[in-house]
Enzyme design. Structure first.
Site, mmCIF file in Angstrom:
data_model
loop_
_atom_site.group_PDB
_atom_site.id
_atom_site.type_symbol
_atom_site.label_atom_id
_atom_site.label_comp_id
_atom_site.label_asym_id
_atom_site.label_seq_id
_atom_site.Cartn_x
_atom_site.Cartn_y
_atom_site.Cartn_z
ATOM 1 N N GLN A 97 -8.873 17.505 2.119
ATOM 2 C CA GLN A 97 -10.313 17.248 2.225
ATOM 3 C C GLN A 97 -10.574 15.871 2.831
ATOM 4 O O GLN A 97 -11.429 15.697 3.700
ATOM 5 C CB GLN A 97 -10.949 17.322 0.824
ATOM 6 C CG GLN A 97 -12.436 16.996 0.804
ATOM 7 C CD GLN A 97 -13.262 18.046 1.514
ATOM 8 O OE1 GLN A 97 -13.095 19.236 1.265
ATOM 9 N NE2 GLN A 97 -14.137 17.625 2.414
ATOM 10 N N CYS B 198 -18.102 17.407 -0.054
ATOM 11 C CA CYS B 198 -16.990 18.290 0.321
ATOM 12 C C CYS B 198 -17.384 19.760 0.256
ATOM 13 O O CYS B 198 -16.736 20.598 0.870
ATOM 14 C CB CYS B 198 -15.788 18.015 -0.573
ATOM 15 S SG CYS B 198 -16.153 18.159 -2.328
ATOM 16 N N ARG C 219 -3.081 25.680 -3.801
ATOM 17 C CA ARG C 219 -4.210 25.169 -4.597
ATOM 18 C C ARG C 219 -4.024 25.657 -6.017
ATOM 19 O O ARG C 219 -3.934 26.863 -6.270
ATOM 20 C CB ARG C 219 -5.532 25.689 -4.031
ATOM 21 C CG ARG C 219 -6.692 25.497 -4.987
ATOM 22 C CD ARG C 219 -8.041 25.817 -4.387
ATOM 23 N NE ARG C 219 -8.434 24.828 -3.397
ATOM 24 C CZ ARG C 219 -9.697 24.633 -2.996
ATOM 25 N NH1 ARG C 219 -10.676 25.361 -3.503
ATOM 26 N NH2 ARG C 219 -9.973 23.734 -2.083
ATOM 27 N N ASP D 55 -19.905 15.028 -5.043
ATOM 28 C CA ASP D 55 -19.198 16.297 -5.286
ATOM 29 C C ASP D 55 -19.846 16.941 -6.508
ATOM 30 O O ASP D 55 -20.616 16.295 -7.241
ATOM 31 C CB ASP D 55 -17.704 15.995 -5.527
ATOM 32 C CG ASP D 55 -16.851 17.248 -5.718
ATOM 33 O OD1 ASP D 55 -17.318 18.362 -5.355
ATOM 34 O OD2 ASP D 55 -15.724 17.133 -6.235
ATOM 35 N N ARG E 26 -12.332 20.718 8.305
ATOM 36 C CA ARG E 26 -11.289 21.208 7.415
ATOM 37 C C ARG E 26 -10.234 21.966 8.228
ATOM 38 O O ARG E 26 -9.049 21.856 7.988
ATOM 39 C CB ARG E 26 -11.869 22.129 6.314
ATOM 40 C CG ARG E 26 -12.846 21.490 5.355
ATOM 41 C CD ARG E 26 -12.286 20.266 4.652
ATOM 42 N NE ARG E 26 -10.981 20.516 4.070
ATOM 43 C CZ ARG E 26 -10.750 21.208 2.940
ATOM 44 N NH1 ARG E 26 -11.759 21.691 2.247
ATOM 45 N NH2 ARG E 26 -9.525 21.387 2.482
ATOM 46 N N HIS F 278 -7.133 15.861 -3.730
ATOM 47 C CA HIS F 278 -7.571 16.805 -2.687
ATOM 48 C C HIS F 278 -7.306 16.175 -1.309
ATOM 49 O O HIS F 278 -8.235 15.876 -0.557
ATOM 50 C CB HIS F 278 -9.057 17.126 -2.877
ATOM 51 C CG HIS F 278 -9.511 18.373 -2.176
ATOM 52 N ND1 HIS F 278 -8.665 19.189 -1.443
ATOM 53 C CD2 HIS F 278 -10.743 18.966 -2.091
ATOM 54 C CE1 HIS F 278 -9.356 20.205 -0.958
ATOM 55 N NE2 HIS F 278 -10.614 20.093 -1.326
#
Ligand code: CP
Ligand code: NVA
Length: 317
Positions: free
Chosen positions: A134, A269, A104, A228, A297, A131
């Site tokens: 996700q 998320c 990340r 988000d 996840r 992402h």
């Protein structure tokens, strides 16, 4: 026969068949987390993060442990990379010790470079642009709610045109869905290159892509409303007040949810900022599936590690 997919660097790396396989395996890992408890036995997986994480770190470490491996967590400043060691040298060194690298960071190009020089699978665990892990969790959650028949369903993202919005467009396009992204436009719109790519994928998959600026019209009749945070990691604080003002009409409130389909769900998320992008009564209300999303996840990262390290994914090339 073409070579198997080595890395998951972008959401667009995955074919629909790859996604179907990953969702199927993740469902099995949801029921029995230890069904492949020796898949990574005596192996290690590096998890390198230069941005904060709650879910992705916990999900990744747990996924590795459930596969019988050992996660090695490396914070941004733990590595010599911060002191000038090159990304390519770092990738080669990590490849000598570990069986996969989950990363990340800010620049997508850094993740691409790690993928290029690492001989092991590299997984993008969020960049400024994307992402992908996700979206696997999101689509498993969607699948559980609505099944495989997504005809006549509208999947709407409302808010900032950020990394998650980009991934939403590409994943929806790959799945052949009717995907809508509603943002204030201008500086906060999704990148035009992403919209172009989504449209290109849609031509093959039969998906319908809409990028709009009216949140009410966007969510009318929607099966999914997704949002988000308005300020992502790495966003400039200098933009905050202008950005929040532009995004205020895009807050997901009960009034907005009233325009959606009867069986609609709310997705996020996480992390969430109640009172900003989503009202408390929506995220903590009956339509919210955010905890199931967060649970997946782990199941989806576990499936991804399982299949990527076995060379089971075909990719899009
Ligand atoms: N959704 C997500 O990626 O959460 P974290 O930033 O906590 O990992
Ligand atoms: N868009 C957010 C997602 C966090 C999971 C960010 O990049 O900070």
């Amino acid at each position: 026969m073409s070579a198997p997919l080595k890395d998951l660097l972008r959401t667009s790396d995955l074919s629909k068949a790859d996604i179907e396989l990953l969702l199927e395996t993740a469902s099995k890992f949801a029921k029995n987390p230890l069904r492949a408890k020796k898949a990574l036995a005596k192996r290690t997986v590096a998890i390198y993060m230069t941005k904060s994480s709650t879910r992705t770190r916990l999900a990744s470490e747990t996924a590795v442990a459930h596969l019988g491996g050992t996660p090695i967590f490396l914070r941004g400043d733990d590595l010599q990379i911060g002191r000038g060691e090159t990304i390519s040298d770092t990738a080669k060194i990590i490849s000598g010790f570990c069986s996969a690298l989950i990363v990340r960071t800010f620049a997508q190009s850094d993740v691409n470079e790690l993928g290029k020089y690492a001989s092991i699978p590299v997984i993008n665990a969020l960049t400024d642009d994307d992402h992908p892990t996700q979206l696997l969790a999101d689509w498993l959650t969607i699948r559980e709610q609505f099944g495989k028949d997504i005809k006549n369903r509208k999947f709407v993202y409302v808010g900032d045109g950020n990394n998650v919005a980009a991934a939403w467009l590409i994943m929806g396009a790959t799945m052949g869905a009717h995907v809508v992204v509603a943002t204030p436009g201008g500086k906060w719109a999704p990148k035009s290159s992403v919209v172009e790519q989504a449209n290109k994928i849609a031509k093959q998959s039969g998906a319908k892509i809409e990028v709009v600026t009216d949140p009410k019209e966007a969510v009318t009749g929607a099966s999914v409303v997704y949002t988000d945070v308005w300020m992502s990691m790495g966003d400039s604080e200098a933009d905050r007040s202008e950005k929040i003002a532009a995004l205020s009409p895009f807050a997901v409130t009960n009034d907005l949810m009233k325009l959606t389909a009867k069986d609609s769900i709310f997705m996020h998320c996480l992390p969430a900022h109640r009172g900003e992008e989503v009202a408390t009564d929506v995220i903590d209300g009956a339509k919210s599936v955010v905890w199931r999303q967060a649970f997946h996840r782990r199941t989806t990262i576990q499936a991804l590690l399982y299949h990527l390290t076995k060379g089971d994914l075909k990719g899009n090339k």
